[in-house]
Motif scaffolding. Structure first.
Motif, mmCIF file in Angstrom:
data_model
loop_
_atom_site.group_PDB
_atom_site.id
_atom_site.type_symbol
_atom_site.label_atom_id
_atom_site.label_comp_id
_atom_site.label_asym_id
_atom_site.label_seq_id
_atom_site.Cartn_x
_atom_site.Cartn_y
_atom_site.Cartn_z
ATOM 1 N N THR A 41 -15.048 -4.048 4.694
ATOM 2 C CA THR A 41 -13.814 -4.405 5.402
ATOM 3 C C THR A 41 -12.806 -3.256 5.378
ATOM 4 O O THR A 41 -12.122 -3.012 6.375
ATOM 5 N N SER A 42 -12.714 -2.550 4.254
ATOM 6 C CA SER A 42 -11.763 -1.431 4.165
ATOM 7 C C SER A 42 -12.174 -0.295 5.092
ATOM 8 O O SER A 42 -11.332 0.295 5.780
ATOM 9 N N PHE A 43 -13.461 0.017 5.093
ATOM 10 C CA PHE A 43 -13.943 1.088 5.966
ATOM 11 C C PHE A 43 -13.706 0.743 7.430
ATOM 12 O O PHE A 43 -13.133 1.531 8.186
ATOM 13 N N LEU A 44 -14.108 -0.454 7.838
ATOM 14 C CA LEU A 44 -13.961 -0.836 9.232
ATOM 15 C C LEU A 44 -12.494 -0.984 9.611
ATOM 16 O O LEU A 44 -12.068 -0.528 10.679
ATOM 17 N N GLY A 45 -11.702 -1.622 8.741
ATOM 18 C CA GLY A 45 -10.288 -1.767 9.039
ATOM 19 C C GLY A 45 -9.605 -0.421 9.193
ATOM 20 O O GLY A 45 -8.801 -0.214 10.105
ATOM 21 N N GLY A 46 -9.925 0.515 8.302
ATOM 22 C CA GLY A 46 -9.339 1.844 8.398
ATOM 23 C C GLY A 46 -9.739 2.578 9.659
ATOM 24 O O GLY A 46 -8.935 3.300 10.258
ATOM 25 N N CYS A 47 -10.984 2.394 10.080
ATOM 26 C CA CYS A 47 -11.448 3.046 11.309
ATOM 27 C C CYS A 47 -10.721 2.483 12.532
ATOM 28 O O CYS A 47 -10.306 3.230 13.427
ATOM 29 N N ILE A 48 -10.586 1.172 12.574
ATOM 30 C CA ILE A 48 -9.818 0.572 13.673
ATOM 31 C C ILE A 48 -8.368 1.045 13.607
ATOM 32 O O ILE A 48 -7.706 1.248 14.629
ATOM 33 N N GLY A 49 -7.872 1.264 12.372
ATOM 34 C CA GLY A 49 -6.523 1.771 12.198
ATOM 35 C C GLY A 49 -6.322 3.167 12.752
ATOM 36 O O GLY A 49 -5.182 3.631 12.855
ATOM 37 N N ALA A 50 -7.388 3.859 13.094
ATOM 38 C CA ALA A 50 -7.269 5.189 13.702
ATOM 39 C C ALA A 50 -6.817 5.122 15.154
ATOM 40 O O ALA A 50 -6.434 6.140 15.730
ATOM 41 N N LEU A 51 -6.866 3.935 15.746
ATOM 42 C CA LEU A 51 -6.454 3.792 17.135
ATOM 43 C C LEU A 51 -4.938 3.937 17.267
ATOM 44 O O LEU A 51 -4.183 3.403 16.462
ATOM 45 N N ASP A 52 -4.496 4.639 18.307
ATOM 46 C CA ASP A 52 -3.065 4.804 18.543
ATOM 47 C C ASP A 52 -2.382 3.497 18.903
ATOM 48 O O ASP A 52 -1.173 3.354 18.719
ATOM 49 N N SER A 53 -3.145 2.561 19.414
ATOM 50 C CA SER A 53 -2.561 1.330 19.939
ATOM 51 C C SER A 53 -2.396 0.236 18.896
ATOM 52 O O SER A 53 -1.983 -0.871 19.229
ATOM 53 N N VAL A 54 -2.721 0.515 17.626
ATOM 54 C CA VAL A 54 -2.641 -0.523 16.602
ATOM 55 C C VAL A 54 -1.727 -0.092 15.461
ATOM 56 O O VAL A 54 -1.447 1.093 15.258
ATOM 57 N N SER A 55 -1.283 -1.082 14.716
ATOM 58 C CA SER A 55 -0.526 -0.876 13.485
ATOM 59 C C SER A 55 -1.334 -1.524 12.363
ATOM 60 O O SER A 55 -1.442 -2.750 12.293
ATOM 61 N N TYR A 56 -1.932 -0.701 11.523
ATOM 62 C CA TYR A 56 -2.880 -1.168 10.515
ATOM 63 C C TYR A 56 -2.160 -1.471 9.207
ATOM 64 O O TYR A 56 -1.466 -0.622 8.655
ATOM 65 N N HIS A 57 -2.360 -2.676 8.682
ATOM 66 C CA HIS A 57 -1.614 -3.114 7.508
ATOM 67 C C HIS A 57 -2.484 -3.443 6.304
ATOM 68 O O HIS A 57 -2.051 -4.175 5.412
ATOM 69 N N ARG A 58 -3.700 -2.969 6.279
ATOM 70 C CA ARG A 58 -4.574 -3.149 5.115
ATOM 71 C C ARG A 58 -4.623 -4.609 4.675
ATOM 72 O O ARG A 58 -5.088 -5.464 5.404
ATOM 73 N N GLU A 59 -4.085 -4.892 3.461
ATOM 74 C CA GLU A 59 -4.149 -6.244 2.886
ATOM 75 C C GLU A 59 -2.755 -6.680 2.431
ATOM 76 O O GLU A 59 -2.413 -6.547 1.255
ATOM 77 N N PRO A 60 -1.939 -7.196 3.324
ATOM 78 C CA PRO A 60 -0.605 -7.640 2.896
ATOM 79 C C PRO A 60 -0.712 -8.667 1.772
ATOM 80 O O PRO A 60 -1.402 -9.682 1.912
ATOM 81 N N VAL A 61 -0.043 -8.407 0.670
ATOM 82 C CA VAL A 61 -0.140 -9.295 -0.490
ATOM 83 C C VAL A 61 0.273 -10.715 -0.121
ATOM 84 O O VAL A 61 -0.318 -11.695 -0.597
ATOM 85 N N ALA A 62 1.275 -10.845 0.724
ATOM 86 C CA ALA A 62 1.748 -12.171 1.113
ATOM 87 C C ALA A 62 0.648 -12.973 1.789
ATOM 88 O O ALA A 62 0.556 -14.199 1.605
ATOM 89 N N MET A 63 -0.218 -12.303 2.546
ATOM 90 C CA MET A 63 -1.297 -13.016 3.235
ATOM 91 C C MET A 63 -2.319 -13.561 2.246
ATOM 92 O O MET A 63 -2.931 -14.607 2.476
ATOM 93 N N LYS A 64 -2.511 -12.864 1.133
ATOM 94 C CA LYS A 64 -3.422 -13.366 0.093
ATOM 95 C C LYS A 64 -2.899 -14.687 -0.472
ATOM 96 O O LYS A 64 -3.655 -15.645 -0.657
ATOM 97 N N ALA A 65 -1.591 -14.715 -0.737
ATOM 98 C CA ALA A 65 -0.987 -15.920 -1.303
ATOM 99 C C ALA A 65 -1.002 -17.071 -0.303
ATOM 100 O O ALA A 65 -1.297 -18.221 -0.664
#
Length: 285
Positions: A41-65
């Motif tokens: 998930t980290s590898f794929l998420g980071g790769c998608i985060g390379a797109l200019d059209s996205v804002s990549y937020h990894r794993e927001p702690v609040a979303m875990k809760a």
């Protein structure tokens, strides 16, 4: 050199369009990457985060809760709606990224796909699947569920203690078993539970809104998988498509099949008992 975004690239011009889209921001077509821990998930998420059209937020702690509250406490759809929208809007607003598509790869989202899908009808879900034996191998290299970390009092960013303690997603009637079994058993248990939850969740929503990606395919044929993902996300811009192609080209096939050197026969029997049927159904055994 690949410039992968963590939230946003520094120095991006503050245009009037960007400002208008960010005050307040609208969450449009978010991308949610789900999968078992150590499944890519980290590898794929980071790769998608390379797109200019996205804002990549990894794993927001609040979303875990929030995932825990929605799954365990059964938050109402209205409360979940307000909370999800508030978190995502705050993330976009904080970085003045309302003109971009939010990407989140919080692992715990695997348990709340239907809830997220209901709140964001235009969201797209990417479920990455990896051979559970390799995922367990990688998981055992982390302190999250290993017995030796039971008394360290260390916790992950979401406040969950390291060690053999049963997380909130463990089946209620098996919590004592989870805490008393071996590290290897816990590791494959984690993989099974997350994968089953993500699969059940994605398959309960419109098939046009989700896609499954195999980790092994990303490692061995990243170009083909990049095209699949880009087509699924509706990304047509040539420059954007090239960015994902370049990002995924970092894939390392050496990460495949490590389990063969990690587990002995007795440990493989444990894995087979806990997840053998799922491994076979996915073509891994």
């Amino acid at each position: 050199e690949l410039d992968i975004q963590d939230y946003d690239r520094r120095g991006r011009p503050l245009t009037l369009e960007r400002l208008r889209a960010s005050l307040p921001p609208r969450v449009v077509e978010p991308v949610v990457v789900v999968g078992a821990p150590r499944s890519g998930t980290s590898f794929l998420g980071g790769c998608i985060g390379a797109l200019d059209s996205v804002s990549y937020h990894r794993e927001p702690v609040a979303m875990k809760a929030v995932a825990r509250h929605v799954y365990v406490r059964g938050w109402s759809p209205e409360r979940a709606d307000r909370t999800y929208r508030t978190i995502y809007a705050m993330l976009l607003g904080l970085h003045l990224a309302g003109d971009r598509r939010l990407v989140d790869k919080t692992p715990q989202n695997a348990f709340v796909v239907p809830s997220l899908a209901q709140v964001f009808p235009d969201a797209r879900f990417i479920h990455i699947i990896r051979d559970g034996r390799d995922a367990a191998t990688s998981y055992l290299e982390k302190p999250w569920a290993r017995q030796v970390f039971a008394w360290t009092r260390r916790r992950d960013p979401a406040g969950e203690p390291y060690g053999p303690f049963a997380p909130w997603w463990v089946e209620p009637d098996r919590r004592a078993e989870f805490e008393s079994t071996s590290d290897v058993h816990r590791a494959i248990w984690v993989w099974r539970r997350y994968l089953e939850a993500a699969r059940e969740g994605t398959r309960s929503i419109d098939p046009a809104r989700w896609i499954e990606v195999r980790y092994e395919a990303l490692m061995t044929d990243p170009k083909l998988e990049a095209d699949r993902i880009l087509d699924f996300l509706g990304v047509e811009d040539d420059a954007e498509r090239e960015r994902l192609q370049v990002a995924l080209s970092r894939a390392d096939p050496a990460s495949l099949g490590r389990w063969r050197e990690r587990f002995d026969d007795l440990e493989l029997e444990v894995i087979e008992r806990e997840a053998g049927k799922l491994l076979m159904a996915l073509g891994y055994a």
